[in-house]
Design an enzyme around this catalytic site. Sequence first.
Site, PDB file in Angstrom:
ATOM      1  N   GLY A   1       5.515   1.615 -10.170  1.00 27.54           N
ATOM      2  CA  GLY A   1       6.450   2.741 -10.205  1.00 27.54           C
ATOM      3  C   GLY A   1       7.216   2.804 -11.526  1.00 27.54           C
ATOM      4  O   GLY A   1       7.279   3.858 -12.173  1.00 27.54           O
TER       5      GLY A   1
ATOM      6  N   ASP B   1       3.223  -8.692  -5.885  1.00 33.62           N
ATOM      7  CA  ASP B   1       1.984  -8.211  -5.259  1.00 33.62           C
ATOM      8  C   ASP B   1       0.740  -8.447  -6.122  1.00 33.62           C
ATOM      9  O   ASP B   1      -0.383  -8.352  -5.623  1.00 33.62           O
ATOM     10  CB  ASP B   1       2.081  -6.701  -4.983  1.00 33.62           C
TER      11      ASP B   1
ATOM     12  N   ARG C   1      -1.121 -23.005  19.771  1.00 29.65           N
ATOM     13  CA  ARG C   1      -0.878 -21.561  19.668  1.00 29.65           C
ATOM     14  C   ARG C   1      -1.679 -20.936  18.538  1.00 29.65           C
ATOM     15  O   ARG C   1      -2.148 -21.623  17.632  1.00 29.65           O
ATOM     16  CB  ARG C   1       0.600 -21.308  19.331  1.00 29.65           C
TER      17      ARG C   1
ATOM     18  N   ARG D   1      10.232 -13.036  -2.310  1.00 35.46           N
ATOM     19  CA  ARG D   1      10.744 -12.461  -3.553  1.00 35.46           C
ATOM     20  C   ARG D   1      11.953 -13.181  -4.100  1.00 35.46           C
ATOM     21  O   ARG D   1      12.293 -13.027  -5.277  1.00 35.46           O
ATOM     22  CB  ARG D   1      11.134 -11.000  -3.297  1.00 35.46           C
TER      23      ARG D   1
HETATM   24  O1  F6P Z   1       6.330  -4.624  -4.398  1.00 36.85           O
HETATM   25  C1  F6P Z   1       7.009  -5.733  -3.918  1.00 36.85           C
HETATM   26  C2  F6P Z   1       7.329  -5.570  -2.451  1.00 36.85           C
HETATM   27  O2  F6P Z   1       8.029  -6.719  -2.019  1.00 36.85           O
HETATM   28  C3  F6P Z   1       6.123  -5.289  -1.552  1.00 36.85           C
HETATM   29  O3  F6P Z   1       5.343  -6.429  -1.322  1.00 36.85           O
HETATM   30  C4  F6P Z   1       6.799  -4.701  -0.350  1.00 36.85           C
HETATM   31  O4  F6P Z   1       5.929  -3.860   0.384  1.00 36.85           O
HETATM   32  C5  F6P Z   1       7.899  -3.896  -0.956  1.00 36.85           C
HETATM   33  O5  F6P Z   1       8.160  -4.450  -2.226  1.00 36.85           O
HETATM   34  C6  F6P Z   1       9.174  -3.868  -0.163  1.00 36.85           C
HETATM   35  O6  F6P Z   1      10.078  -3.091  -0.855  1.00 36.85           O
HETATM   36  P1  F6P Z   1      11.597  -2.871  -0.455  1.00 36.85           P
HETATM   37  O7  F6P Z   1      12.408  -3.775  -1.323  1.00 36.85           O
HETATM   38  O8  F6P Z   1      11.859  -1.443  -0.785  1.00 36.85           O
HETATM   39  O9  F6P Z   1      11.751  -3.159   0.993  1.00 36.85           O
END
Ligand code: F6P
Length: 366
Positions: free
Chosen positions: A121, A145, A180, A293
Amino acid sequence: MAEKRGTLAVLTGGGDCPGLNAVIRAVVKTAVTHGYEIYGIRNGFHGLIQDDMKKMSMADVSGILPRGGTVLGTTNRDNPFHYAAGEDAAGNVIYEDRRDDVVRNLNAHGIECLIVIGGDGSLKIGYDLHRFCGVNVVGVPKTIDNDLPGTERTFGFDTAMAMATEALDRLHTTAESHHRVMVLEVMGRYAGWIALHSGLAGGADVILIPEIPYRIESVIEKVKARQAQGKQFSIIVVAEGSKPVGGKMTVARLVKNSFEQVRLGGVGNKLADEIEAKTGIEARCTILGYLQRGGSPTAFDRVLSTRYGSAAVEACLAGAYNVMVALSSGEIVRIPIEEVAGKPHQVPLDSDLIRAGRNLGISFGD
Ligand code: F6P
């Protein structure tokens, strides 16, 4: 002190990612070493539209190398070409074109190149600023990602993969003890890189990725085959963007005025429910979410981020604008930003990673 050379700016856009601060640090240190003045823009493109920026010095980046997040702040909203200015009486978002503000603010500070640290983006916005407004841009590929083309690695991916692998190791304990099926849902948006790498590293029995739509029957077959061999537990890693054959991805919710229109999430719980209902074996789902993250980057990501940040300023020094720095055959190279912007990079179906998984008996649900 080097002779004054010119002025640069740096921003972080999109979701936070381990290694952002390491890149900022490398950009600022390299820029100052070479005589540049450097502005840090707060909160991504929002700060550029609002003229919210500050000059950065060596002191501003001291001690930030191992820190997660971004000292500059970030946002995955605020596209200058499609800026959400508010809502009308009916609740519809009103969008404005704020590109002129961006250009005016860059010119007002004499900024000759904007370093955009971002994913698809943000890099697309960077490319649009270049092609529609003549702004000089250098991109740095960020995302857990790993879904950007033109580079072998985005920074942040290694840390996310390590986190998901650790989670799989931990889930093994409960899976084994309680007999499980344990499902781990990982991020990755429309690409299965995190699931695939962590699944291989964490010894998953089933790996489900968006690139290979799955059949629930096939997943169940694998779980039952393991049972028949005396293995009373199974570990499944599923990428958030995975979908069944002929079905759709699981959307947690629709989002307004974000770079992305949907928030993915929930496929793991669906899968666990279906497995339990169809086999009678207890199944549980863990959604790893933002733990992938957050926190400190791995050593690999720190080094990659440092190389990227340094190379981004070197590109400015060489006047090589409108490029993204990238990793190719282990070397840092520059590729035209137009080759990256808006283009996805999924796991190729002939990837040796998938082949290796199949050779080891891992099911991909197909
Ligand atoms: O692009 C990184 C990411 O963590 C993706 O893996 C996930 O789908 C998205 O961002 C989640 O974004 P947000 O912070 O808007 O929830």
